[in-house]
Design a protein around this motif. Structure first.
Motif, PDB file in Angstrom:
ATOM      1  N   LEU A  51      -1.936   4.042   5.780  1.00 35.62           N
ATOM      2  CA  LEU A  51      -1.532   3.337   4.561  1.00 35.62           C
ATOM      3  C   LEU A  51      -1.017   1.934   4.889  1.00 35.62           C
ATOM      4  O   LEU A  51      -1.154   1.013   4.073  1.00 35.62           O
ATOM      5  CB  LEU A  51      -0.474   4.143   3.812  1.00 35.62           C
ATOM      6  CG  LEU A  51      -0.960   5.464   3.214  1.00 35.62           C
ATOM      7  CD1 LEU A  51       0.057   6.014   2.235  1.00 35.62           C
ATOM      8  CD2 LEU A  51      -2.303   5.314   2.524  1.00 35.62           C
ATOM      9  N   GLY A  52      -0.449   1.762   6.068  1.00 34.12           N
ATOM     10  CA  GLY A  52      -0.081   0.424   6.500  1.00 34.12           C
ATOM     11  C   GLY A  52      -1.306  -0.478   6.601  1.00 34.12           C
ATOM     12  O   GLY A  52      -1.256  -1.659   6.243  1.00 34.12           O
ATOM     13  N   GLN A  53      -2.420   0.085   7.056  1.00 28.98           N
ATOM     14  CA  GLN A  53      -3.677  -0.662   7.083  1.00 28.98           C
ATOM     15  C   GLN A  53      -4.191  -0.918   5.669  1.00 28.98           C
ATOM     16  O   GLN A  53      -4.640  -2.019   5.350  1.00 28.98           O
ATOM     17  CB  GLN A  53      -4.732   0.120   7.861  1.00 28.98           C
ATOM     18  CG  GLN A  53      -4.457   0.310   9.339  1.00 28.98           C
ATOM     19  CD  GLN A  53      -5.529   1.146   9.991  1.00 28.98           C
ATOM     20  OE1 GLN A  53      -6.721   0.957   9.772  1.00 28.98           O
ATOM     21  NE2 GLN A  53      -5.106   2.117  10.790  1.00 28.98           N
ATOM     22  N   LEU A  54      -4.139   0.113   4.825  1.00 27.85           N
ATOM     23  CA  LEU A  54      -4.652   0.002   3.467  1.00 27.85           C
ATOM     24  C   LEU A  54      -3.977  -1.140   2.719  1.00 27.85           C
ATOM     25  O   LEU A  54      -4.645  -1.940   2.045  1.00 27.85           O
ATOM     26  CB  LEU A  54      -4.447   1.330   2.722  1.00 27.85           C
ATOM     27  CG  LEU A  54      -4.886   1.368   1.253  1.00 27.85           C
ATOM     28  CD1 LEU A  54      -6.403   1.280   1.153  1.00 27.85           C
ATOM     29  CD2 LEU A  54      -4.373   2.643   0.571  1.00 27.85           C
ATOM     30  N   TYR A  55      -2.655  -1.215   2.829  1.00 25.32           N
ATOM     31  CA  TYR A  55      -1.901  -2.234   2.101  1.00 25.32           C
ATOM     32  C   TYR A  55      -1.700  -3.522   2.917  1.00 25.32           C
ATOM     33  O   TYR A  55      -0.995  -4.423   2.450  1.00 25.32           O
ATOM     34  CB  TYR A  55      -0.533  -1.683   1.716  1.00 25.32           C
ATOM     35  CG  TYR A  55      -0.571  -0.641   0.623  1.00 25.32           C
ATOM     36  CD1 TYR A  55      -0.734  -1.011  -0.710  1.00 25.32           C
ATOM     37  CD2 TYR A  55      -0.426   0.719   0.916  1.00 25.32           C
ATOM     38  CE1 TYR A  55      -0.746  -0.062  -1.714  1.00 25.32           C
ATOM     39  CE2 TYR A  55      -0.450   1.672  -0.087  1.00 25.32           C
ATOM     40  CZ  TYR A  55      -0.603   1.282  -1.403  1.00 25.32           C
ATOM     41  OH  TYR A  55      -0.619   2.237  -2.400  1.00 25.32           O
ATOM     42  N   ALA A  56      -2.293  -3.565   4.108  1.00 27.84           N
ATOM     43  CA  ALA A  56      -2.046  -4.697   5.012  1.00 27.84           C
ATOM     44  C   ALA A  56      -0.549  -4.858   5.255  1.00 27.84           C
ATOM     45  O   ALA A  56       0.008  -5.966   5.250  1.00 27.84           O
ATOM     46  CB  ALA A  56      -2.659  -5.988   4.468  1.00 27.84           C
ATOM     47  N   VAL A  71      -5.140  -4.672  -1.692  1.00 26.16           N
ATOM     48  CA  VAL A  71      -5.129  -3.443  -2.484  1.00 26.16           C
ATOM     49  C   VAL A  71      -3.912  -3.479  -3.397  1.00 26.16           C
ATOM     50  O   VAL A  71      -2.787  -3.644  -2.929  1.00 26.16           O
ATOM     51  CB  VAL A  71      -5.080  -2.208  -1.563  1.00 26.16           C
ATOM     52  CG1 VAL A  71      -4.721  -0.966  -2.353  1.00 26.16           C
ATOM     53  CG2 VAL A  71      -6.424  -2.014  -0.865  1.00 26.16           C
ATOM     54  N   GLU A  72      -4.150  -3.335  -4.700  1.00 23.63           N
ATOM     55  CA  GLU A  72      -3.060  -3.449  -5.668  1.00 23.63           C
ATOM     56  C   GLU A  72      -2.904  -2.227  -6.564  1.00 23.63           C
ATOM     57  O   GLU A  72      -1.837  -2.016  -7.136  1.00 23.63           O
ATOM     58  CB  GLU A  72      -3.278  -4.689  -6.547  1.00 23.63           C
ATOM     59  CG  GLU A  72      -3.245  -5.989  -5.740  1.00 23.63           C
ATOM     60  CD  GLU A  72      -3.537  -7.207  -6.592  1.00 23.63           C
ATOM     61  OE1 GLU A  72      -4.057  -7.024  -7.712  1.00 23.63           O
ATOM     62  OE2 GLU A  72      -3.249  -8.330  -6.144  1.00 23.63           O
ATOM     63  N   ARG A  73      -3.971  -1.437  -6.723  1.00 25.59           N
ATOM     64  CA  ARG A  73      -3.905  -0.265  -7.600  1.00 25.59           C
ATOM     65  C   ARG A  73      -4.462   0.942  -6.855  1.00 25.59           C
ATOM     66  O   ARG A  73      -5.642   0.971  -6.491  1.00 25.59           O
ATOM     67  CB  ARG A  73      -4.729  -0.502  -8.874  1.00 25.59           C
ATOM     68  CG  ARG A  73      -4.088  -1.489  -9.836  1.00 25.59           C
ATOM     69  CD  ARG A  73      -5.064  -1.946 -10.907  1.00 25.59           C
ATOM     70  NE  ARG A  73      -5.715  -0.842 -11.587  1.00 25.59           N
ATOM     71  CZ  ARG A  73      -5.156  -0.095 -12.552  1.00 25.59           C
ATOM     72  NH1 ARG A  73      -3.928  -0.337 -12.919  1.00 25.59           N
ATOM     73  NH2 ARG A  73      -5.837   0.868 -13.133  1.00 25.59           N
TER      74      ARG A  73
END
Length: 349
Positions: free
Chosen positions: A156-161, A46-48
């Motif tokens: 969010l830790g999961q979202l951004y790995a 996930v970058e954006r």
């Protein structure tokens, strides 16, 4: 028979050759469950990410996992006030980006679809569902209790790995609260009666306030077991409560309490126990990833003798350096603790 087998082999071989590049170029995807347990498919990595609605609050959660650079939207009109000037210190690029929501703070679906974010964050559950129906990967986040703040950051830790970043935040959160709780338990001081409110409207705006005032060793006068987010009251009720401390969000509000005769009879006004909540990514007194700092700050105000050995400025600087990944100057830390940027000041980095 041999010709048939060879023909079949060639077909499978050619099919694999055609399929392989497409399979290799297809982006990896994951399914996350948001805080309403709705499944949301997001790419990897996930970058954006776009935040809509309560943008400063949501941005603070992104800052808490050190991913401020990923925010792909600017601040909405209400958050362009100097109070939120540190948003552009933690994520400088948002100063030049457009807001992706309507004047009523609902998502601008057309603009969002054109931006094509990897994920959209919102605190509006119905809004998240509408965006998903439009084809946007929208995750719903919300909290009123401390465990939910940590759960939001872990999501969010999961979202951004970045589970390491989420773990670091949770560890700091628990350490600060445990430090405050241990000192209060050891000394068992008298809890002052506290009101956090908007003096212009006579409202207490957030349910999370009841938690952090108690965690800091105070007794919130509005803590009546309510489940609604905001609580209104009359001037007569305020006078009857007569809190020991009054907490507001701005210097202007503090000046109003001193200036207006209707507040003159309050003990907190007479004793000058008027506190302006610190503000950086967001007002510490409201919902924000900075909530552990709120508890430490408030405890040091309510019970200064129990916390006089703690350097609040140093702890604050360490939090923003270790958790947000941003080094702030002593002058910036002082400004944050004094209530945030003054009107019309600029804090772009």
């Amino acid at each position: 028979m041999k010709n048939v087998l060879m023909g079949s082999f060639r077909f499978v071989y050619l099919s694999l050759l055609l399929w392989a590049p497409a399979a290799l170029s297809a982006p990896a995807q994951r399914v996350l469950l948001d805080m309403a347990s709705a499944p949301v498919t997001v790419p990897q990595p996930v970058e954006r990410v776009v935040t809509v609605g309560a943008v400063p609050v949501l941005n603070s959660l992104i800052f808490a996992v050190g991913e401020g650079r990923s925010i792909a939207n600017g601040l909405p009109a209400f958050a362009k006030h100097s109070r939120w000037g540190y948003q552009t210190v933690f994520a400088p690029q948002i100063a030049k980006l457009p807001s992706l929501q309507n004047p009523d703070n609902t998502p601008d679906l057309e603009a969002l679809l054109q931006t094509a974010p990897d994920a959209v964050l919102t605190m509006d559950r119905a809004g998240a569902e509408r965006m998903r129906r439009a084809g946007l990967p929208a995750l719903y986040l919300a909290w009123t209790r401390p465990e939910q703040v940590k759960a939001a950051v872990r999501l969010l830790g999961q979202l951004y790995a970045r589970p390491d970043a989420a773990d670091r935040y949770v560890e700091r959160f628990d350490h600060i609260l445990a430090t405050v709780a241990a000192r209060l338990q050891r000394s068992k001081p008298v809890r002052p009666r506290v009101l956090y409110f908007n003096p212009a409207t006579l409202t207490q705006p957030h349910l999370v306030v009841e938690w952090w005032i108690r965690a800091a060793g105070g007794e919130s006068v509005t803590d009546d077991g309510r489940s609604i987010e905001a609580r209104s009251f009359t001037m007569e009720q305020l006078l009857a409560w007569d809190p020991d401390f009054l907490i507001v969000v701005s210097r202007e509000d503090a000046e109003m309490l001193v200036r207006e005769p209707r507040f003159a009879g309050l003990s907190a006004v007479r004793n000058r126990h008027l506190l302006v909540a610190p503000c950086a990514a967001h007002t510490w007194a409201n919902r924000t990833a900075e909530q552990p700092l709120t508890v430490l700050w408030a405890a040091s105000q309510f019970h200064p003798s129990l916390f006089d050995d703690i350097d609040l400025a140093a702890e604050t600087a360490r939090f923003y350096r270790d958790i947000f990944g941003v080094e702030l100057s002593p002058e910036q830390i002082g400004e944050i603790l004094a209530g945030g940027p003054a009107a019309n000041s600029v804090r772009h980095k």
